[in-house]
Design a protein around this motif. Structure first.
Motif, PDB file in Angstrom:
ATOM      1  N   GLY A   1      -8.371   7.202  -3.958  1.00  0.00           N
ATOM      2  CA  GLY A   1      -7.444   7.251  -2.832  1.00  0.00           C
ATOM      3  C   GLY A   1      -7.697   8.437  -1.927  1.00  0.00           C
ATOM      4  O   GLY A   1      -8.551   9.295  -2.188  1.00  0.00           O
ATOM      5  N   GLU A   2      -6.933   8.490  -0.842  1.00  0.00           N
ATOM      6  CA  GLU A   2      -7.038   9.589   0.106  1.00  0.00           C
ATOM      7  C   GLU A   2      -6.198  10.772  -0.379  1.00  0.00           C
ATOM      8  O   GLU A   2      -5.204  10.594  -1.092  1.00  0.00           O
ATOM      9  CB  GLU A   2      -6.533   9.147   1.479  1.00  0.00           C
ATOM     10  N   PRO A   3      -6.577  12.002   0.004  1.00  0.00           N
ATOM     11  CA  PRO A   3      -5.755  13.166  -0.355  1.00  0.00           C
ATOM     12  C   PRO A   3      -4.347  13.042   0.236  1.00  0.00           C
ATOM     13  O   PRO A   3      -4.175  12.620   1.379  1.00  0.00           O
ATOM     14  CB  PRO A   3      -6.509  14.347   0.272  1.00  0.00           C
ATOM     15  N   MET A   4      -3.345  13.399  -0.535  1.00  0.00           N
ATOM     16  CA  MET A   4      -1.962  13.321  -0.083  1.00  0.00           C
ATOM     17  C   MET A   4      -1.635  14.559   0.742  1.00  0.00           C
ATOM     18  O   MET A   4      -2.056  15.673   0.416  1.00  0.00           O
ATOM     19  CB  MET A   4      -1.033  13.207  -1.287  1.00  0.00           C
ATOM     20  N   GLN A   5      -0.887  14.351   1.819  1.00  0.00           N
ATOM     21  CA  GLN A   5      -0.639  15.422   2.766  1.00  0.00           C
ATOM     22  C   GLN A   5       0.796  15.936   2.772  1.00  0.00           C
ATOM     23  O   GLN A   5       1.105  16.893   3.472  1.00  0.00           O
ATOM     24  CB  GLN A   5      -1.026  14.965   4.183  1.00  0.00           C
ATOM     25  N   GLN A   6       1.685  15.314   2.002  1.00  0.00           N
ATOM     26  CA  GLN A   6       3.062  15.796   1.930  1.00  0.00           C
ATOM     27  C   GLN A   6       3.740  15.233   0.697  1.00  0.00           C
ATOM     28  O   GLN A   6       3.233  14.317   0.052  1.00  0.00           O
ATOM     29  CB  GLN A   6       3.856  15.428   3.183  1.00  0.00           C
ATOM     30  N   GLY A   7       4.899  15.817   0.371  1.00  0.00           N
ATOM     31  CA  GLY A   7       5.685  15.323  -0.757  1.00  0.00           C
ATOM     32  C   GLY A   7       5.293  15.890  -2.107  1.00  0.00           C
ATOM     33  O   GLY A   7       5.862  15.494  -3.127  1.00  0.00           O
ATOM     34  N   LEU A   8       4.344  16.834  -2.148  1.00  0.00           N
ATOM     35  CA  LEU A   8       3.860  17.382  -3.415  1.00  0.00           C
ATOM     36  C   LEU A   8       4.522  18.719  -3.722  1.00  0.00           C
ATOM     37  O   LEU A   8       4.859  19.495  -2.821  1.00  0.00           O
ATOM     38  CB  LEU A   8       2.353  17.577  -3.372  1.00  0.00           C
ATOM     39  N   SER A   9       4.684  18.991  -5.011  1.00  0.00           N
ATOM     40  CA  SER A   9       5.135  20.301  -5.484  1.00  0.00           C
ATOM     41  C   SER A   9       4.076  20.849  -6.433  1.00  0.00           C
ATOM     42  O   SER A   9       3.743  20.200  -7.433  1.00  0.00           O
ATOM     43  CB  SER A   9       6.483  20.191  -6.219  1.00  0.00           C
ATOM     44  N   TRP A  10       3.541  22.015  -6.094  1.00  0.00           N
ATOM     45  CA  TRP A  10       2.497  22.656  -6.898  1.00  0.00           C
ATOM     46  C   TRP A  10       3.101  23.833  -7.663  1.00  0.00           C
ATOM     47  O   TRP A  10       3.889  24.602  -7.116  1.00  0.00           O
ATOM     48  CB  TRP A  10       1.365  23.167  -6.005  1.00  0.00           C
TER      49      TRP A  10
ATOM     50  N   ASP B   1       0.844  -1.173   0.000  1.00  0.00           N
ATOM     51  CA  ASP B   1       0.000   0.000   0.000  1.00  0.00           C
ATOM     52  C   ASP B   1       0.887   1.232   0.000  1.00  0.00           C
ATOM     53  O   ASP B   1       1.599   1.502   0.950  1.00  0.00           O
ATOM     54  CB  ASP B   1      -0.891  -0.007   1.247  1.00  0.00           C
ATOM     55  N   ALA B   2       0.843   1.997  -1.094  1.00  0.00           N
ATOM     56  CA  ALA B   2       1.762   3.120  -1.231  1.00  0.00           C
ATOM     57  C   ALA B   2       1.500   4.207  -0.208  1.00  0.00           C
ATOM     58  O   ALA B   2       2.396   4.937   0.173  1.00  0.00           O
ATOM     59  CB  ALA B   2       1.659   3.709  -2.633  1.00  0.00           C
ATOM     60  N   PHE B   3       0.264   4.338   0.253  1.00  0.00           N
ATOM     61  CA  PHE B   3      -0.023   5.389   1.219  1.00  0.00           C
ATOM     62  C   PHE B   3       0.743   5.160   2.514  1.00  0.00           C
ATOM     63  O   PHE B   3       1.244   6.084   3.137  1.00  0.00           O
ATOM     64  CB  PHE B   3      -1.528   5.453   1.512  1.00  0.00           C
ATOM     65  N   LYS B   4       0.854   3.905   2.941  1.00  0.00           N
ATOM     66  CA  LYS B   4       1.588   3.623   4.164  1.00  0.00           C
ATOM     67  C   LYS B   4       3.085   3.781   3.939  1.00  0.00           C
ATOM     68  O   LYS B   4       3.804   4.348   4.747  1.00  0.00           O
ATOM     69  CB  LYS B   4       1.274   2.216   4.660  1.00  0.00           C
ATOM     70  N   THR B   5       3.582   3.263   2.815  1.00  0.00           N
ATOM     71  CA  THR B   5       5.011   3.287   2.572  1.00  0.00           C
ATOM     72  C   THR B   5       5.504   4.701   2.312  1.00  0.00           C
ATOM     73  O   THR B   5       6.574   5.084   2.745  1.00  0.00           O
ATOM     74  CB  THR B   5       5.352   2.396   1.373  1.00  0.00           C
ATOM     75  N   PHE B   6       4.735   5.499   1.570  1.00  0.00           N
ATOM     76  CA  PHE B   6       5.158   6.861   1.283  1.00  0.00           C
ATOM     77  C   PHE B   6       4.907   7.794   2.457  1.00  0.00           C
ATOM     78  O   PHE B   6       5.308   8.929   2.449  1.00  0.00           O
ATOM     79  CB  PHE B   6       4.401   7.415   0.069  1.00  0.00           C
ATOM     80  N   LYS B   7       4.162   7.299   3.495  1.00  0.00           N
ATOM     81  CA  LYS B   7       3.885   8.091   4.691  1.00  0.00           C
ATOM     82  C   LYS B   7       3.206   9.409   4.341  1.00  0.00           C
ATOM     83  O   LYS B   7       3.549  10.476   4.828  1.00  0.00           O
ATOM     84  CB  LYS B   7       5.172   8.344   5.481  1.00  0.00           C
ATOM     85  N   GLN B   8       2.199   9.317   3.468  1.00  0.00           N
ATOM     86  CA  GLN B   8       1.502  10.524   3.064  1.00  0.00           C
ATOM     87  C   GLN B   8       0.426  10.943   4.050  1.00  0.00           C
ATOM     88  O   GLN B   8      -0.092  12.041   3.967  1.00  0.00           O
ATOM     89  CB  GLN B   8       0.860  10.310   1.686  1.00  0.00           C
ATOM     90  N   LEU B   9       0.021  10.055   4.950  1.00  0.00           N
ATOM     91  CA  LEU B   9      -1.090  10.358   5.836  1.00  0.00           C
ATOM     92  C   LEU B   9      -0.643  10.684   7.249  1.00  0.00           C
ATOM     93  O   LEU B   9      -1.460  10.781   8.147  1.00  0.00           O
ATOM     94  CB  LEU B   9      -2.068   9.172   5.864  1.00  0.00           C
ATOM     95  N   ASP B  10       0.663  10.860   7.436  1.00  0.00           N
ATOM     96  CA  ASP B  10       1.173  11.125   8.777  1.00  0.00           C
ATOM     97  C   ASP B  10       1.037  12.595   9.170  1.00  0.00           C
ATOM     98  O   ASP B  10       1.270  12.964  10.301  1.00  0.00           O
ATOM     99  CB  ASP B  10       2.652  10.722   8.871  1.00  0.00           C
ATOM    100  N   SER B  11       0.734  13.452   8.235  1.00  0.00           N
ATOM    101  CA  SER B  11       0.698  14.884   8.514  1.00  0.00           C
ATOM    102  C   SER B  11      -0.575  15.483   7.975  1.00  0.00           C
ATOM    103  O   SER B  11      -1.088  15.066   6.943  1.00  0.00           O
ATOM    104  CB  SER B  11       1.908  15.560   7.857  1.00  0.00           C
TER     105      SER B  11
END
Length: 315
Positions: free
Chosen positions: A74-83, A28-38
């Protein structure tokens, strides 16, 4: 290849022209990428109309929220993005002017009426959309789907001999062959055990073990919302060469080395008392030059078995 969530192990079946074995593991990429920790939200940015002395009042900007997801459900990503927000009208240099940017997760931009290009990137994965804002209308939250996953690369020698990450490097290419017969390079000098974020699709991987001839190629698929862990199998080993006066003796200094394949092609050269190199499985000839004398010996490289090759001064 099918990638099964939650760390289920897979084996990629490759053709004879590719790697002998590639193991892949999807998570599950959401857990591995740690996008939901913040849950940190980016601050709002000002509207893109500067106020100049004597100029008419700038149009009122509209606050618009942007969020990105790896997959449509999927869930909204909370980090790691560049806009990045661009004007659609090229400047004198032919490039689209960058109007504003933000880093992190969900972003709020305050935009005046007009047209824009909005780009969001997550590593090497990205998505772009054209956005039109009308004076008398309002826009709902904008959701952009990256259709992206990740890849972690590693390799073993022989059946299961671990290769030190410092001896490995990978290149990632697109799977399509261009008109000139080459593939498009996506990433160069990728380190082992590093998460690479990519749009979903199949990629051509080149794995290099050492600096001589241990090279393996494989096609690996990245699925949206998944992390693919691929272990490539090299048929190679590390070889230590030395010229000695007796078996097990000290290596003699000021020795020049050449290593030839069984067909007589030179694959490596070195000036060292004790050169170390990685060679693909097969038969070779080691040639040592010391004080105008030449010594040579045939040897065989077996995958996964590192070994010393000794040449005797007086065989």
């Amino acid at each position: 290849m099918t990638v099964i969530p939650f760390a289920a192990r897979l084996v990629l079946a490759l053709t004879a022209a590719l790697a002998p074995v590639v193991h892949a593991n999807g998570q599950d990429a959401f857990k591995t990428f740690k996008q939901l920790d913040s849950t940190t939200k980016m601050p709002k940015l000002n509207a893109f109309s500067p106020s100049l002395p004597g100029a008419a009042a700038a149009p009122q900007g509209q606050s618009i929220t942007f969020e990105a997801r790896l997959t449509s459900d999927g869930e909204p990503m909370q980090q790691g993005l560049s806009w990045r927000v661009f004007s659609p009208i090229p400047s004198a240099d032919g490039k689209l002017p960058l109007l504003a940017s933000a880093e992190g997760g969900t972003a709020d931009f305050q935009l005046v009426p007009g047209d824009y290009f909005v780009n969001v990137s997550f590593g090497r994965a990205g998505a772009t959309k054209k956005l039109s804002i009308h004076k008398d209308g309002t826009l709902d939250k904008q959701v952009m789907v990256l259709d992206a996953g990740g890849m972690v690369l590693n390799a073993v020698s022989g059946p299961d001999t671990r290769i030190p990450p410092t001896n490995l490097k990978f290149k990632i290419y697109s799977s399509e062959v261009l008109d000139d017969g080459e593939r498009g390079l996506v990433m160069d000098d990728v380190k082992a055990n590093t998460i690479v974020r990519l749009n979903s699709g199949t990629y051509h991987i080149v794995s290099e073990y050492g600096d001589v001839n241990a090279v393996v190629r494989a096609d690996i698929k990245v699925e949206a919302g998944k992390l693919t862990e691929a272990t490539i199998q090299h048929r190679a080993s590390q070889i230590n060469l030395k010229l000695v006066s007796e078996h097990g003796g000290e290596a003699i200094a000021d020795t020049a080395w050449s290593v030839l394949t069984s067909a007589g092609d030179i694959v490596a050269e070195s000036v060292s008392a004790f050169p170390t190199m990685v060679l693909a499985e097969g038969g070779y000839t080691a040639i040592a030059r010391n004080k105008d004398k030449i010594y040579q010996q045939e040897f065989t490289v077996t995958a996964g078995r590192n070994s010393d090759v000794e040449l005797l001064l007086n065989p």
